[in-house]
Design an enzyme around this catalytic site. Structure first.
Site, PDB file in Angstrom:
ATOM      1  N   HIS A 136       1.716   8.464  -5.910  1.00 21.40           N
ATOM      2  CA  HIS A 136       2.994   8.934  -5.000  1.00 21.40           C
ATOM      3  C   HIS A 136       4.394   8.394  -5.894  1.00 21.40           C
ATOM      4  CE1 HIS A 136       1.058   9.574  -0.864  1.00 21.40           C
ATOM      5  NE2 HIS A 136       0.287   8.739  -1.660  1.00 21.40           N
ATOM      6  N   GLU A 160       3.491   3.901  -6.538  1.00 24.21           N
ATOM      7  CA  GLU A 160       4.873   4.642  -5.999  1.00 24.21           C
ATOM      8  C   GLU A 160       5.248   4.580  -7.420  1.00 24.21           C
ATOM      9  OE1 GLU A 160       5.669   5.978  -3.283  1.00 24.21           O
ATOM     10  OE2 GLU A 160       4.362   5.263  -1.645  1.00 24.21           O
TER      11      GLU A 160
END
Length: 300
Positions: free
Chosen positions: A181, A264
């Site tokens: 992500h 992330e």
């Protein structure tokens, strides 16, 4: 391209120690703002989503079981290991807002099937970024002998939903699952990567207790190797400088029965991070960091 952030010496030392082998103790799953879905939760037929309904399926009616590479795994340090790589979101989600707003059971509660993800201020989409990094990561892992499955490869109209993403890893009996992500925090100065780990969740259809320790170990090794490979610092707004964040609200983690983390890779809404995320050379370094962390974890 903006320069990578400088890692504080003490933190860099800790992460390097982890990376060298020290023992460590979803759509819409990112904490930053995702691009909003515009319609109310409905089923694919357009009716309101009733409790207990299954996730929306492909037009054929058959849910995806992941996209396994047709390439024969090479011999190498990961021979015999199975890794599932989960590219966050799907480029087609933006065209299927009704479907991705469908409410699915994530064990302890219900939430949207997926989201469109975020983007940089000039329009580089998270879904495009995650597929690119996932392909790079797949290739590196296969070179090391692993069998790799992608949860999606831009080969379906939308999704898969967060519950199906977890199920793909479970059914593959994966030795590790990494969900790729990028964050979307709009606060000024928020930058850096973080790795999301599952909390010990036990309720409804969720029980992460058996995977918490292995998932943490996987996440610690990925965080350390990301620092080594990219030179980027861990998040300055999540994780207290460790680059690690524990969450109990993410369906992709709550429903997993195999070790799993979310990475992330940076904050797409920060100009410095965005410049890195858009750079192909940096994306290759990020994929190398993840591959190195996975390799260290699975060989440990």
């Amino acid at each position: 391209m903006a320069a990578a952030a400088v890692v504080p010496a003490a933190l860099a030392g800790w992460l390097l120690w982890q990376a060298l082998g020290a023992d460590g103790g979803d759509g819409g799953d990112g904490r930053g703002a995702a691009a909003p879905s515009v319609s109310a939760p409905v089923s694919p037929s357009g009716e309101p989503s009733p409790e207990g309904e299954k996730s929306p399926a492909e037009p054929s009616g058959k849910p995806s079981s992941g996209t396994e590479s047709s390439r024969k795994p090479a011999s190498g340090p990961l021979a015999g290991k199975t890794v599932v790589v989960d590219p966050g979101h799907n480029p087609g989600n933006r065209n299927h807002t009704a479907e991705i707003n469908w409410q699915v059971d994530v064990g302890t509660h219900r939430k949207e099937c997926d989201t469109t993800g975020t983007s940089t201020d000039d329009g580089y989409a998270e879904a495009e970024f995650t597929l690119d990094v996932a392909h790079r990561l797949r290739d590196l892992l296969e070179e090391r002998g692993a069998t790799v499955t992608l949860t999606q490869d831009g080969d379906r109209p939308f999704g898969p939903c967060v519950d199906e993403r977890a199920r793909i890893g479970n059914e593959a009996k994966a030795d590790a699952v990494v969900s790729v992500h990028a964050d979307g925090s709009t606060a000024a100065g928020h930058r850096g990567f973080h790795v999301i780990l599952p909390a010990a969740v036990h309720g409804g259809g969720a029980d992460t207790r058996p995977i918490v320790a292995d998932s943490r170990r996987l996440g610690e090794r990925i965080a350390g190797k990301l620092v080594q490979r990219t030179g980027s610092a861990p998040s300055n707004y999540i994780g207290g400088g460790t680059g690690l964040d524990v969450r109990d609200d993410l369906g992709g983690l709550n429903l997993s029965t195999v070790p799993k983390v979310f990475v992330e890779c940076g904050n797409m809404r920060d100009a410095q991070d965005a410049a890195l995320l858009k750079d192909a050379g940096w994306r290759q370094k990020a994929a190398l960091g993840m591959a190195d962390g996975i390799t260290l974890h699975l060989r440990g």
